[in-house]
Design an enzyme around this catalytic site. Structure first.
Site, mmCIF file in Angstrom:
data_model
loop_
_atom_site.group_PDB
_atom_site.id
_atom_site.type_symbol
_atom_site.label_atom_id
_atom_site.label_comp_id
_atom_site.label_asym_id
_atom_site.label_seq_id
_atom_site.Cartn_x
_atom_site.Cartn_y
_atom_site.Cartn_z
ATOM 1 N N GLY A 87 0.919 -1.188 -0.258
ATOM 2 C CA GLY A 87 0.082 -0.021 0.072
ATOM 3 C C GLY A 87 1.004 1.134 0.045
ATOM 4 N N ASN A 88 0.431 2.378 0.787
ATOM 5 C CA ASN A 88 1.108 3.653 0.791
ATOM 6 C C ASN A 88 2.148 3.629 1.760
ATOM 7 O OD1 ASN A 88 -0.381 4.964 2.820
ATOM 8 N ND2 ASN A 88 -2.105 4.839 1.221
ATOM 9 N N VAL A 123 0.284 4.633 5.523
ATOM 10 C CA VAL A 123 -0.358 3.457 6.248
ATOM 11 C C VAL A 123 0.848 2.289 6.542
ATOM 12 C CG1 VAL A 123 -1.904 1.299 6.164
ATOM 13 C CG2 VAL A 123 -2.567 3.532 5.087
ATOM 14 N N GLY A 124 2.035 2.439 5.825
ATOM 15 C CA GLY A 124 2.926 1.772 6.116
ATOM 16 C C GLY A 124 3.739 1.992 7.337
ATOM 17 N N GLU A 146 5.765 -3.218 0.912
ATOM 18 C CA GLU A 146 5.667 -2.844 -0.317
ATOM 19 C C GLU A 146 4.832 -1.571 -0.531
ATOM 20 O OE1 GLU A 146 7.407 -4.444 -2.441
ATOM 21 O OE2 GLU A 146 7.961 -6.225 -1.165
ATOM 22 N N CYS A 195 1.746 0.644 -8.821
ATOM 23 C CA CYS A 195 2.470 1.171 -7.625
ATOM 24 C C CYS A 195 3.882 1.486 -8.424
ATOM 25 C CB CYS A 195 2.817 0.464 -6.776
ATOM 26 S SG CYS A 195 3.556 -1.261 -7.021
#
Length: 489
Positions: free
Chosen positions: A188-189, A192-193, A210, A244
């Site tokens: 994800g982004n 949020v990571g 990732e 991505c």
């Protein structure tokens, strides 16, 4: 106990039975997963079409085809990957058995993304199964229809206790993150990571992140601009730019900007016709919230081509922006949509300097016929992946690790890299209760003579074949039995 707690508890209990560890069981689960993708193509395709307006052929090409290949490779190679891995020895351990033994981590949490909901969720699951783990699968709630199909189909084909599917939004994900896992794999982004990493830190749980970022694309004026722009247009507008590793923006010299715009425009018409809105191969933005975010990025830039949108249909036309400034809104975040900004730069030096000012991207692209240009771009920048004269295709190569660096992520997967990422590579040394004389040098009382012997045994490196090792082993036995007993005391 919440639904999420129950799923994790069941997965851990199932893992503790040991049934996920035998290779035959892992292979059987992978074969069942393979059957899912051959028997349930229609259900998978219909759901993705509802979520992202992707055709059945497009679904297979960008979702299940790669998964089928990954499963086939894993089934073929898992015995080799899981076998003990002998390592080089030093003189001190020449008579010992020294190796790396991969072992399962335990219970893995896999949090998928919505842009390629099957590919980026199931690919890490393949690695988790192959490594002998249990795994809790959390599909993205943004792909509503696909998440429902995944929740329905996975338990039919693979062990529903070892590999439960938990659906839901932010509250459900937060509840999952409160549980203890042995590894968390998130796609994800970066925002949020950071939340994922903070939650994992409470249990010292390792993570694979990732993420994404603004993947640059430099076009050298001395290349086949037509072919370069054709490949860039494919990489950018596939899945409506929601990839991505899509080229986020183009850097090129002002003298070729008009030509780049025309060639990209030509490729858009070739791929998606004069009216992409009616083309079955052109997707849609996932929802209206994302559409509004993307359209807001256009505010202070000049549209060279495209720009049309239909909010009710979640449609944004393939769009090219010209003469974009570094401070423009579209350059402040990952676009994740069908906008292609072109930033004029003075040449390779300025392009490298501009790229290095930003965060390290997930991918970096350069188009040039000059190896010196390609090599400089590779050697003087840093990114998760590096491609010359193409886009996206490194994702399909199972022998390459796929992952980010810095702000674009940590850890990697695909093929054997998935297996290793989700395994503990355990160091093993098996020694016999013999040749104790060799060990006398390490026991107190410590003396200069013992230090001399230790220095010899630890620091000397010999490139010996099998016969040489046997001869040296015999010599060491003599040393152990005679010389050390005589001279060390």
């Amino acid at each position: 106990m919440s639904r999420e707690q129950q799923a994790v508890a069941r997965a851990r209990k199932a893992f503790e039975t040991g049934r996920s560890k035998p290779l035959e069981y892992r292979i059987h689960q992978l074969q069942n997963l393979q059957r899912l993708f051959t028997e349930r193509q229609k259900e998978i395709s219909d759901a993705i079409n509802k979520d992202l307006n992707r055709s059945e052929v497009g679904m297979q090409m960008f979702e299940t085809l790669g998964l089928e290949g990954e499963i086939a490779l894993t089934i073929k190679k898992v015995k080799e990957w899981a076998a003990p891995r002998p390592v080089e020895k030093n003189l001190m351990t020449l008579s010992d058995t020294v190796y790396i033994q991969p072992e399962p981590l335990g219970v893995v949490l896999i949090i998928g993304a919505w842009n390629y909901p099957w590919a980026v969720t199931i690919q890490p699951l393949i690695g988790a199964i192959a490594a002998g783990n249990a795994a809790v699968v959390k599909p993205s709630e943004v792909c509503i229809h696909t998440a429902k199909v995944m929740e329905e189909l996975l338990p039919v084909y693979i062990d529903k206790e070892l590999y439960p599917v938990v659906c839901g939004g932010v509250p459900e994900t937060q509840e999952l993150l409160r549980q203890r896992f042995d590894h968390i794999f998130y796609t994800g982004n970066s925002m949020v990571g950071k939340v994922i990493m903070e939650a994992a830190a409470k249990h010292l749980t390792p993570v694979t992140l990732e993420l994404g970022g603004k993947s640059p694309c430099y076009i050298d004026k001395n290349c086949d601009i037509s072919i370069a722009c054709r490949r860039i247009a494919w990489g950018k507008y596939t899945n409506c730019g929601q990839t991505c590793i899509a080229p986020d923006y183009v850097l090129c010299e002002p003298s070729i900007q008009d030509r780049v715009i025309e060639e990209v425009k030509k490729s858009i018409k070739e791929f998606y016709t004069d009216n992409p809105k009616t083309c079955t191969d052109y997707g849609r933005i996932i929802n209206q919230r994302h559409l509004k975010r993307i359209m807001a990025l256009l505010e202070d830039s000049t549209v060279a081509f495209g720009g049309e949108n239909d909010e009710s249909n979640c449609y944004i036309a393939p769009t090219v922006l010209r003469d974009v400034k570094p401070e423009a809104k579209v350059m402040q975040e990952e676009i994740f949509g069908p906008l292609l900004p072109i930033l004029p730069v003075g040449g390779l030096d300025e392009a490298i300097k501009f790229i290095n000012k930003g965060e390290k991207p997930l991918a970096l692209y350069v188009f040039s016929s000059d190896d010196k240009v390609i090599n400089r771009m590779r050697d003087e920048t840093s990114s998760g992946g590096f491609l010359a004269n193409d886009c996206l295709v490194h994702f399909s190569v199972s022998s390459l690790p796929f992952g980010g660096v810095g702000n674009s992520g940590m850890g990697c997967y695909h093929g054997k890299f998935s297996f290793d990422q989700l395994s503990h590579l355990r160091s093993c040394l098996i020694k016999k209760l013999k040749m104790e004389g060799v060990n006398n040098m390490r026991y107190p009382p410590h003396t200069p003579k013992k230090l001399g012997w230790a220095r010899f045994f630890i620091l000397k490196n010999f490139d010996l074949g099998w016969v040489g090792r046997m001869v040296l082993l015999a010599v060491l036995a003599v040393v152990a039995a005679v010389a050390l007993q005589k001279y060390l005391f």
